[in-house]
Design an enzyme around this catalytic site. Structure first.
Site, PDB file in Angstrom:
ATOM      1  N   LEU A   8       0.845  -1.198   0.000  1.00 16.08           N
ATOM      2  CA  LEU A   8       0.000   0.000   0.000  1.00 16.08           C
ATOM      3  C   LEU A   8       0.881   1.250   0.000  1.00 16.08           C
ATOM      4  O   LEU A   8       1.713   1.433   0.882  1.00 16.08           O
ATOM      5  CB  LEU A   8      -0.916   0.013   1.229  1.00 16.08           C
ATOM      6  CG  LEU A   8      -1.803  -1.222   1.414  1.00 16.08           C
ATOM      7  CD1 LEU A   8      -2.817  -0.992   2.529  1.00 16.08           C
ATOM      8  CD2 LEU A   8      -2.518  -1.588   0.121  1.00 16.08           C
ATOM      9  N   ARG A  15       2.354  15.185   6.080  1.00 12.16           N
ATOM     10  CA  ARG A  15       3.266  15.674   7.121  1.00 12.16           C
ATOM     11  C   ARG A  15       4.735  15.674   6.700  1.00 12.16           C
ATOM     12  O   ARG A  15       5.576  16.218   7.406  1.00 12.16           O
ATOM     13  CB  ARG A  15       3.068  14.850   8.412  1.00 12.16           C
ATOM     14  CG  ARG A  15       1.837  15.288   9.190  1.00 12.16           C
ATOM     15  CD  ARG A  15       1.640  14.450  10.425  1.00 12.16           C
ATOM     16  NE  ARG A  15       1.058  13.149  10.095  1.00 12.16           N
ATOM     17  CZ  ARG A  15       1.122  12.096  10.909  1.00 12.16           C
ATOM     18  NH1 ARG A  15       1.747  12.173  12.068  1.00 12.16           N
ATOM     19  NH2 ARG A  15       0.562  10.953  10.558  1.00 12.16           N
ATOM     20  N   THR A  79      -7.514   1.829   3.812  1.00  7.36           N
ATOM     21  CA  THR A  79      -6.628   0.697   3.504  1.00  7.36           C
ATOM     22  C   THR A  79      -7.393  -0.487   2.900  1.00  7.36           C
ATOM     23  O   THR A  79      -6.871  -1.202   2.048  1.00  7.36           O
ATOM     24  CB  THR A  79      -5.886   0.243   4.774  1.00  7.36           C
ATOM     25  OG1 THR A  79      -6.849   0.045   5.824  1.00  7.36           O
ATOM     26  CG2 THR A  79      -4.867   1.269   5.233  1.00  7.36           C
ATOM     27  N   ASN A 374      56.571   7.979 -12.134  1.00  9.94           N
ATOM     28  CA  ASN A 374      56.356   9.032 -11.145  1.00  9.94           C
ATOM     29  C   ASN A 374      55.852  10.305 -11.819  1.00  9.94           C
ATOM     30  O   ASN A 374      56.463  10.797 -12.775  1.00  9.94           O
ATOM     31  CB  ASN A 374      57.672   9.320 -10.421  1.00  9.94           C
ATOM     32  CG  ASN A 374      57.467  10.303  -9.281  1.00  9.94           C
ATOM     33  OD1 ASN A 374      56.993   9.928  -8.218  1.00  9.94           O
ATOM     34  ND2 ASN A 374      57.792  11.561  -9.529  1.00  9.94           N
ATOM     35  N   ASN A 383      43.269  16.396 -21.608  1.00  8.39           N
ATOM     36  CA  ASN A 383      42.608  15.283 -22.282  1.00  8.39           C
ATOM     37  C   ASN A 383      41.420  15.723 -23.121  1.00  8.39           C
ATOM     38  O   ASN A 383      40.828  14.917 -23.816  1.00  8.39           O
ATOM     39  CB  ASN A 383      42.156  14.236 -21.259  1.00  8.39           C
ATOM     40  CG  ASN A 383      41.152  14.790 -20.260  1.00  8.39           C
ATOM     41  OD1 ASN A 383      41.242  15.968 -19.875  1.00  8.39           O
ATOM     42  ND2 ASN A 383      40.210  13.988 -19.859  1.00  8.39           N
TER      43      ASN A 383
HETATM   44  C1  UD1 Z   1      -3.251   1.680   9.769  1.00  7.77           C
HETATM   45  C2  UD1 Z   1      -4.127   0.603  10.373  1.00  7.77           C
HETATM   46  C3  UD1 Z   1      -3.887   0.533  11.879  1.00  7.77           C
HETATM   47  C4  UD1 Z   1      -2.417   0.278  12.162  1.00  7.77           C
HETATM   48  C5  UD1 Z   1      -1.568   1.363  11.482  1.00  7.77           C
HETATM   49  C6  UD1 Z   1      -0.105   1.017  11.630  1.00  7.77           C
HETATM   50  C7  UD1 Z   1      -6.163   0.538   9.041  1.00  7.77           C
HETATM   51  C8  UD1 Z   1      -7.569   0.952   8.949  1.00  7.77           C
HETATM   52  N1  UD1 Z   1      -5.504   0.935  10.127  1.00  7.77           N
HETATM   53  O1  UD1 Z   1      -3.685   2.915  10.295  1.00  7.77           O
HETATM   54  O2  UD1 Z   1      -4.664  -0.509  12.458  1.00  7.77           O
HETATM   55  O3  UD1 Z   1      -2.186   0.277  13.563  1.00  7.77           O
HETATM   56  O4  UD1 Z   1      -1.885   1.417  10.082  1.00  7.77           O
HETATM   57  O5  UD1 Z   1       0.656   2.073  11.124  1.00  7.77           O
HETATM   58  O6  UD1 Z   1      -5.686  -0.156   8.173  1.00  7.77           O
HETATM   59  N2  UD1 Z   1      -3.083   3.790   2.173  1.00  7.77           N
HETATM   60  C9  UD1 Z   1      -3.456   3.658   0.855  1.00  7.77           C
HETATM   61  N3  UD1 Z   1      -4.718   4.021   0.496  1.00  7.77           N
HETATM   62  C10 UD1 Z   1      -5.619   4.507   1.366  1.00  7.77           C
HETATM   63  C11 UD1 Z   1      -5.220   4.640   2.717  1.00  7.77           C
HETATM   64  C12 UD1 Z   1      -3.951   4.269   3.101  1.00  7.77           C
HETATM   65  O7  UD1 Z   1      -2.688   3.214   0.024  1.00  7.77           O
HETATM   66  O8  UD1 Z   1      -6.754   4.806   0.940  1.00  7.77           O
HETATM   67  C13 UD1 Z   1      -1.732   3.394   2.564  1.00  7.77           C
HETATM   68  C14 UD1 Z   1      -0.932   4.559   3.093  1.00  7.77           C
HETATM   69  O9  UD1 Z   1      -0.182   5.154   2.044  1.00  7.77           O
HETATM   70  C15 UD1 Z   1      -0.009   3.878   4.095  1.00  7.77           C
HETATM   71  C16 UD1 Z   1      -0.826   2.707   4.593  1.00  7.77           C
HETATM   72  O10 UD1 Z   1      -1.831   2.483   3.628  1.00  7.77           O
HETATM   73  O11 UD1 Z   1       1.156   3.385   3.506  1.00  7.77           O
HETATM   74  C17 UD1 Z   1      -1.433   2.948   5.959  1.00  7.77           C
HETATM   75  O12 UD1 Z   1      -2.298   4.040   5.880  1.00  7.77           O
HETATM   76  P1  UD1 Z   1      -2.467   5.049   7.080  1.00  7.77           P
HETATM   77  O13 UD1 Z   1      -3.483   6.060   6.711  1.00  7.77           O
HETATM   78  O14 UD1 Z   1      -1.156   5.503   7.550  1.00  7.77           O
HETATM   79  O15 UD1 Z   1      -3.128   4.077   8.171  1.00  7.77           O
HETATM   80  P2  UD1 Z   1      -3.257   4.357   9.702  1.00  7.77           P
HETATM   81  O16 UD1 Z   1      -4.388   5.270   9.932  1.00  7.77           O
HETATM   82  O17 UD1 Z   1      -1.949   4.733  10.255  1.00  7.77           O
END
Ligand code: UD1
Ligand code: CA
Length: 454
Positions: A8, A15, A79, A374, A383
């Protein structure tokens, strides 16, 4: 058992405050996503599927040469939604989910996790956290069996006291995934489709959820901002330093070495402070590297000595050869055994034979320099004529006087000598002396100009 890996990487990474997509930010000289792909490859999956969205084009370009299926997630709806976009392309028995911004995950950890997954069991990587704020929490029943994951924002006070957090990394039987994706809902505190909801679905469908706890929390740590990126960098560097020391390298200060690539080392290597090693660097036994040296894509043979403030790129330093302090060795340069390059000498595509020496203040480009030859201080190979590059060829046991300009193409035979201050434009036969400078004239009775008095 065949394996698909879904990474993902569609999130924005606000940030980071950067024009660069988050997953392209480097740790130890390689993008975070690059690290994850590298680890994923070692599991020999049948497919690697990277879900991209923010900065999709840039991410695709960065990995254009790799065998990867990119899946576009146009809107980041969570996710679960991200995995749902990849699901139609998955046809292996097992699917493993990784995050593009969790770069330090180790293949061994994933291998262990994969031993826990089968058609009746999901494998979940968890982490014990002193402060689990923000993480999804693992919920268990009275017998300790996993019942689900509750996101921090959806969790009750009691659930927030759970210190077992979800790393996000999990593996499941692929056949189940389509059904679970169809049952996702966004009725939650964040209005997102949570991948974590599939844990409760798996339990409801009669599967068990096996957990493995990450032994090293930094291995499952993501980077959301540059502070966390720096933490990952330091952790990575500490791990590399430990690895080198275990292999028999003395580090004057393990906190002042940076490895941004793949380094192999022999025994009794000594590395002083503030050394940066980039790309592929091979360091054989008993090599010594002085303080403030940068080495990229180079090989240092047994007993080579690199003195402080020297920069090497794409070079081979032969046995017991030495370079620096303040030397610059550029791509294509080879120092054969016991060759010596001193301060303020720049070499580019130059071959120095065994025992050849260039002690001070020289530029030697596109040059072959024979054994024991040397090069006097201040010598320059000319060059480049503004359009083309030409070679300078010096035989064995040649003596080039100080401050020579060797205008290429030119060759100087074995045992020849050139006088100091010469501009050598034509070949010099073996054993001869070439003097190519204006003859000195002394003016008798000459009076110095005096200041005018008005
Ligand atoms: C997620 C988990 C959480 C876990 C945490 C660990 C879920 C709902 N929650 O939360 O349980 O403790 O990670 O860090 O899964 N991403 C996508 N598409 C999206 C959303 C996210 O590709 O629509 C990718 C983001 O780029 C990232 C990863 O998924 O690499 C995690 O997404 P993020 O929004 O950071 O999840 P958290 O809210 O931190
Ligand atoms: Ca996160």
């Amino acid at each position: 058992m065949s394996l698909d890996i879904v990474i993902l990487a569609a999130g924005q990474g606000t940030r980071m405050r950067s024009a660069l997509p988050k997953v392209l930010h480097p740790v130890a000289g390689r993008s975070m996503l690059g690290h994850v792909i590298h680890s994923a490859r070692q599991l020999e999956p049948s497919g690697i599927h990277v879900v991209i969205g923010h900065g999709a084009e840039q991410v695709q370009q960065a990995f254009a040469a790799e065998d990867i299926q990119f899946v576009i997630q146009a809107q980041q709806l969570g996710t679960g939604h991200a995995v749902a976009q990849a699901q139609p392309g998955l046809d292996s028995t097992i699917t493993l989910i990784l995050y593009g911004d969790v770069p330090l995950i180790q293949p061994a950890t994933l291998q262990a996790l994969l031993t826990l997954v089968n058609e009746d069991q999901v494998a979940l990587l968890t982490v014990e956290l002193a402060d689990p704020t923000g993480y999804g929490r693992i919920t268990r029943d009275g017998n300790g069996k996993v019942t689900g994951i509750v996101e921090h924002k959806d969790a009750s006070e009691a659930q927030r006291r759970i210190t077992e957090g979800n790393t996000g990394i999990l593996a499941m039987p692929t056949a189940r995934l389509a059904g679970w994706m169809g049952r996702l809902s966004n009725q939650n505190a964040q209005g997102e489709y949570y991948l974590t909801d599939i844990i409760a679905m798996a339990v409801a469908d009669g599967l068990t959820v096996a957990t493995q706890t990450a032994e090293e929390p930094m291995e499952v740590q993501g980077a959301n901002d540059r502070r966390q990126l720096a933490e990952l960098e330091r952790y990575y560097q500490r791990r590399e330093a430990e690895r080198l020391m275990t292999a028999g390298v003395t580090l004057r200060d393990p906190a002042r070495l940076d490895v941004r690539g793949e380094v192999t080392t022999g025994r009794d290597v000594l590395i002083d402070v503030n050394v940066v090693l980039e790309g592929r660097v091979v360091i054989e036994d008993s090599v010594q590297i002085g303080a403030n040296v940068v080495i990229r894509d180079s090989t240092l043979r047994q007993g080579a000595v690199i003195k402080p403030f020297t920069h090497l790129e794409g070079v081979i330093v032969g046995e017991a050869a030495d370079a620096g302090p303040f030397a610059r060795l550029r791509p294509g340069t080879v120092l054969e055994a016991r060759a010596h390059v001193g301060n303020f000498v720049e070499l580019k595509n130059a071959h120095m034979g065994p025992g050849a020496k260039a002690g001070h203040l020289s530029y030697l480009g596109d040059a072959s320099i024979g054994a024991r030859t040397n090069i006097g201080a201040g010598t320059i190979t000319c060059n480049y004529d503004g359009a083309n590059k030409s070679r300078t060829t010096l035989g064995e046991d040649v003596f080039i006087g100080s401050n020579n300009a060797l205008v290429a193409p030119v060759s100087i035979g074995d045992g020849a000598t050139t006088a100091a201050g010469s501009t050598i434009t034509s070949d010099v036969p073996a054993e001869q002396l070439a003097v190519a400078r204006a003859r000195q004239r002394n003016v008798e009775g000459w009076t110095r100009p005096r200041k005018k008095t008005t």
